[in-house]
Design an enzyme around this catalytic site. Sequence first.
Site, short mmCIF file in Angstrom:
data_model
loop_
_atom_site.label_atom_id
_atom_site.label_comp_id
_atom_site.label_asym_id
_atom_site.label_seq_id
_atom_site.Cartn_x
_atom_site.Cartn_y
_atom_site.Cartn_z
CB SER A 38 -0.90 0.01 1.26
OG SER A 38 -1.54 1.26 1.42
CE1 TYR A 57 -4.18 -1.88 5.09
CE2 TYR A 57 -3.29 0.28 4.52
CZ TYR A 57 -3.82 -0.95 4.14
OH TYR A 57 -3.97 -1.23 2.80
#
Length: 280
Positions: free
Chosen positions: A149, A162
């Site tokens: 990501s 995350y």
Amino acid sequence: MSFEIKSVAGKRVLITGAAMGMGKIYAQKAVAEKAAAVVIWDINQAELDKTVAELTAAGGKVHAYTVDVSKLEAIVDAAAKVRSEVGNIDILFNNAGVVRGKLFWEHDQVKDTWFTMSINALAPMYIAREFLPAMIEGGAESRIVNIASAAGLVSNPKMSVYCASKWSCTGWSDSVRLELEMQGHSHVRVTTVNPSYISTGMFEGAKSMLLTPILTPEYVTDKVWAAMKKGRARLILPWTVYISNAIKGILPLALYDWVAGNIFGVYKTMDDFKGRPGQK
């Protein structure tokens, strides 16, 4: 030297998190290119059954396994079954992922922190370890695609765990790429993917940033599929993520924080985060 493959025809492809969303799209692409076997892993049995029916109707040679990739023992067991029932994997998409959009101290140690790190950071390592040795020994053009990501490159409030998981995935993935190259195993190419927000429902409520729109699953999967075939080392989407990293390397941290927060709007993107129903 070119490492590009024209098609996955005749290849055995494994995709995690493949019951829906981007994982399902990768599976559809593999079927369309007549892969010898399309192996799909997911924990959602109901959606997995639907996807198997769709892919089989489209002519795919599909092998589905219900796997909880947060658990090492489940990964080891499923991988053994795949090797026994399907054979060695040629192309692996580590696509499964989860997100918890909350302040760090609001994270439950098990349901949030452990769960996120297990799926986003540890599972790709465990799964790659199961199939990489055979890729190396086989000698054929092989691929490992790790979906990380942009959060693996840029810090962001309400994404601490995350970010940690995706920073881990990014660093591990690119390090494996280097190890393979340095050991002379260039037929196995590793692609690390760092996209910004994608409209899959996983980041429902997240805001776009300056010059950085919410990406569509179709756009991202097309780019990833092309990068996989070319054996591209890194895919960062969109191009503005490169700018953020360049600015971060030049400006003092306090000034960068001001620019990221007030000009690009990075630090406000999770203010209205909702995620998928049932996702906290």
